[in-house]
Design an enzyme around this catalytic site. Sequence first.
Site, PDB file in Angstrom:
ATOM      1  N   LYS A  20      46.522  46.150 100.315  1.00 59.30           N
ATOM      2  CA  LYS A  20      45.439  46.281  99.321  1.00 59.30           C
ATOM      3  C   LYS A  20      45.036  44.898  98.820  1.00 59.30           C
ATOM      4  O   LYS A  20      45.869  44.153  98.314  1.00 59.30           O
ATOM      5  CB  LYS A  20      45.900  47.162  98.147  1.00 59.30           C
TER       6      LYS A  20
ATOM      7  N   ASP B 280      40.973  43.509  89.476  1.00 60.82           N
ATOM      8  CA  ASP B 280      40.733  44.918  89.151  1.00 60.82           C
ATOM      9  C   ASP B 280      40.462  45.069  87.661  1.00 60.82           C
ATOM     10  O   ASP B 280      41.385  45.174  86.864  1.00 60.82           O
ATOM     11  CB  ASP B 280      41.947  45.769  89.578  1.00 60.82           C
TER      12      ASP B 280
ATOM     13  N   LYS C  23      39.347  48.876  82.170  1.00 57.81           N
ATOM     14  CA  LYS C  23      40.706  48.817  81.645  1.00 57.81           C
ATOM     15  C   LYS C  23      40.711  48.241  80.222  1.00 57.81           C
ATOM     16  O   LYS C  23      39.813  47.475  79.883  1.00 57.81           O
ATOM     17  CB  LYS C  23      41.570  47.900  82.529  1.00 57.81           C
TER      18      LYS C  23
ATOM     19  N   ASP D  80      46.170  42.130  91.882  1.00 61.31           N
ATOM     20  CA  ASP D  80      45.969  43.414  92.547  1.00 61.31           C
ATOM     21  C   ASP D  80      45.728  43.267  94.054  1.00 61.31           C
ATOM     22  O   ASP D  80      45.406  44.229  94.737  1.00 61.31           O
ATOM     23  CB  ASP D  80      44.805  44.165  91.866  1.00 61.31           C
TER      24      ASP D  80
ATOM     25  N   ASP E 293      38.714  53.193  88.281  1.00 61.26           N
ATOM     26  CA  ASP E 293      39.910  52.349  88.284  1.00 61.26           C
ATOM     27  C   ASP E 293      40.898  52.769  89.379  1.00 61.26           C
ATOM     28  O   ASP E 293      41.850  52.053  89.665  1.00 61.26           O
ATOM     29  CB  ASP E 293      40.578  52.409  86.897  1.00 61.26           C
TER      30      ASP E 293
ATOM     31  N   GLU F 288      40.706  52.550  92.521  1.00 63.26           N
ATOM     32  CA  GLU F 288      39.912  51.985  93.618  1.00 63.26           C
ATOM     33  C   GLU F 288      40.739  51.663  94.855  1.00 63.26           C
ATOM     34  O   GLU F 288      40.231  51.656  95.970  1.00 63.26           O
ATOM     35  CB  GLU F 288      39.196  50.716  93.125  1.00 63.26           C
TER      36      GLU F 288
ATOM     37  N   ARG G  39      43.108  53.217  96.565  1.00 57.65           N
ATOM     38  CA  ARG G  39      43.210  54.269  97.584  1.00 57.65           C
ATOM     39  C   ARG G  39      41.938  54.359  98.426  1.00 57.65           C
ATOM     40  O   ARG G  39      41.980  54.767  99.581  1.00 57.65           O
ATOM     41  CB  ARG G  39      43.536  55.593  96.891  1.00 57.65           C
TER      42      ARG G  39
HETATM   43  N1  BES Z   1      45.758  48.223  90.194  1.00 55.48           N
HETATM   44  C1  BES Z   1      46.029  49.395  89.447  1.00 55.48           C
HETATM   45  C2  BES Z   1      47.505  49.776  89.434  1.00 55.48           C
HETATM   46  C3  BES Z   1      48.468  48.824  88.773  1.00 55.48           C
HETATM   47  C4  BES Z   1      49.002  49.099  87.529  1.00 55.48           C
HETATM   48  C5  BES Z   1      48.899  47.679  89.417  1.00 55.48           C
HETATM   49  C6  BES Z   1      49.890  48.241  86.935  1.00 55.48           C
HETATM   50  C7  BES Z   1      49.799  46.805  88.831  1.00 55.48           C
HETATM   51  C8  BES Z   1      50.302  47.080  87.589  1.00 55.48           C
HETATM   52  C9  BES Z   1      45.259  50.572  90.024  1.00 55.48           C
HETATM   53  O1  BES Z   1      44.065  50.271  90.661  1.00 55.48           O
HETATM   54  C10 BES Z   1      44.951  51.500  88.900  1.00 55.48           C
HETATM   55  O2  BES Z   1      44.256  51.108  88.008  1.00 55.48           O
HETATM   56  N2  BES Z   1      45.497  52.704  88.965  1.00 55.48           N
HETATM   57  C11 BES Z   1      45.324  53.690  87.951  1.00 55.48           C
HETATM   58  C12 BES Z   1      44.708  54.917  88.565  1.00 55.48           C
HETATM   59  C13 BES Z   1      44.267  55.953  87.577  1.00 55.48           C
HETATM   60  C14 BES Z   1      43.071  55.453  86.808  1.00 55.48           C
HETATM   61  C15 BES Z   1      43.925  57.227  88.298  1.00 55.48           C
HETATM   62  C16 BES Z   1      46.707  54.032  87.391  1.00 55.48           C
HETATM   63  O3  BES Z   1      47.646  54.209  88.176  1.00 55.48           O
HETATM   64  O4  BES Z   1      46.842  54.066  86.168  1.00 55.48           O
HETATM   65 ZN    ZN Z   2      43.950  48.334  91.478  1.00 50.73          ZN
HETATM   66 ZN    ZN Z   3      42.395  50.137  89.343  1.00 48.05          ZN
END
Ligand code: BES
Ligand code: ZN
Ligand code: ZN
Length: 501
Positions: free
Chosen positions: A269, A274, A281, A292, A351, A353, A355
């Site tokens: 990824k 992000d 966020k 990220d 957020d 993104e 996947r």
């Molecule tokens: N990049 C984040 C996940 C992340 C969180 C990486 C903490 C490193 C540290 C990812 O893109 C994300 O924001 N995921 C969200 C998805 C949700 C909005 C469905 C999550 O897991 O909270």
């Molecule tokens: Zn992310």
């Molecule tokens: Zn994200």
Amino acid sequence: MDIQITTQAVREVVCDALLVGAAASKTGETGVTLSPATMAVDELLNGLITERSAEGEFKGSSGELLTIHPMGKLAAKRVIVVGLGKPDAISIRSLQRASATAIRHAQKTGAHQLALALESNTGIDNVQAAQALVEGALLGQYTFKKYRSSQNDKEITQLRILTGSGDTAKIEQAIHKGQILAEATNLARDLINEPPNTLTPGELANRASTMAKQVGLECEIFDKEKIAELKMGGLLGVSQGSIEPPKFIILRYRGAPQSTDKGLALVGKGITFDSGGISIKPAAGMDEMKGDMGGAAAVIGAMQAIARLKPAMNVTALIPTCENMPSGTSYRPGDILRIMNGKTIEIVNTDAEGRLILADALSYASKEGLSPIIDLATLTGGIVVALGHTMTGLFSNDELLTDEILAAGRLAGEKYWPMPLDEEYSEQIKSDIADIKQSGGRTASSVTAAKILENFVENAKWAHLDIAGTSYVDSKKSYQEKGATGVGVRTLAELALRLAR
Ligand code: BES
Ligand code: ZN
Ligand code: ZN
């Protein structure tokens, strides 16, 4: 740093600091267990180390340090004894960390020329221990300071390895391997620590391409037009809110050119920043989202190591990279995106993104006939809740592949924990209007994210490593500074070596 093996005795080696190890006593016993080199030092110092530990000043617990000034009894200016922990708890990981802790300490106190005495009574094979200690040393001295105006000169320039009585040729090989793996890990760290205003998707592609030239890998970069032609709707959708165009990076290593087996795919990824996009966020900690692209960095690092270690198999790296930004051109909650393999995804939160861009890369990998496919991604906050910063979540549709990754992880000093992919979790990602819903909600979010990815791997053997908790540390440790860890690089390289056998 100049690394050299020496057969000199501990008394003779000239250096600013000599690093030796000592294990803690077994439960119920007293005193410390000295390695042969430490014992020799202890004798030259008339039993000072034994005495200090008898007094309770040094217990040999993991990462504990005891500094001694030998006052001319040794050629070394200082001796740093590092605790290795309880003998039955010593692992490759703990040796790496002990070595890193000792070297960081030596570096802080201004040492330039170091000597490291290898252990032979740790219960770990001498050759593996040599690799672990060298890895630890090079990982420990890592700092990211290219943007600091006051560059201090506290740098280790020379590392002498005292081999003791071991098989010198094998140890030499192990040291070389350790160096390759640590340098690759530090490359990944540099990419992750680089700020997002310089490390754009285009710059990530440039760095990958430069590395490829240096080590003799094939490199192909798809631009936005080619990405559109391939119908990578996930990567296009996520990137459309940013002025930075997306890239799709391909690196190829051909270690088995004669083979009909397409070989291993490594997918990373590569979100260079992000922000969350329209589903933005919170401000606190958003700066960490420059990391990220930790999956992409791990894959690039692993490819450098693989090119140097030359396993007899083919390996292809696939990196979808873009920025996730809010703007008038961003993708929206409610949008439906069509992934390269034709499947549609209903967007509910911009957020989520990672996947989406991985879906395109996994589709590309399975279309190419690559197997097994391993993807690495800082994918979910859910995995951080579940496993913290210690273990990486491991999801796989193949038990043997799971075992191989766990074994490679142990050799690399990295921890993985198997997570479920039971079909019942798919209920959460059913959409009324598309093939798949992009997010399964709050519960088991790391699992439902993995279930989405599973839709794009066709018949390939596949594993997904969620490194969201392990790729970046938000506070400094004795063995490493705050920031990127470079997790995944060494596991992937060890895995390629195992699979090639
Ligand atoms: N990049 C984040 C996940 C992340 C969180 C990486 C903490 C490193 C540290 C990812 O893109 C994300 O924001 N995921 C969200 C998805 C949700 C909005 C469905 C999550 O897991 O909270
Ligand atoms: Zn992310
Ligand atoms: Zn994200």
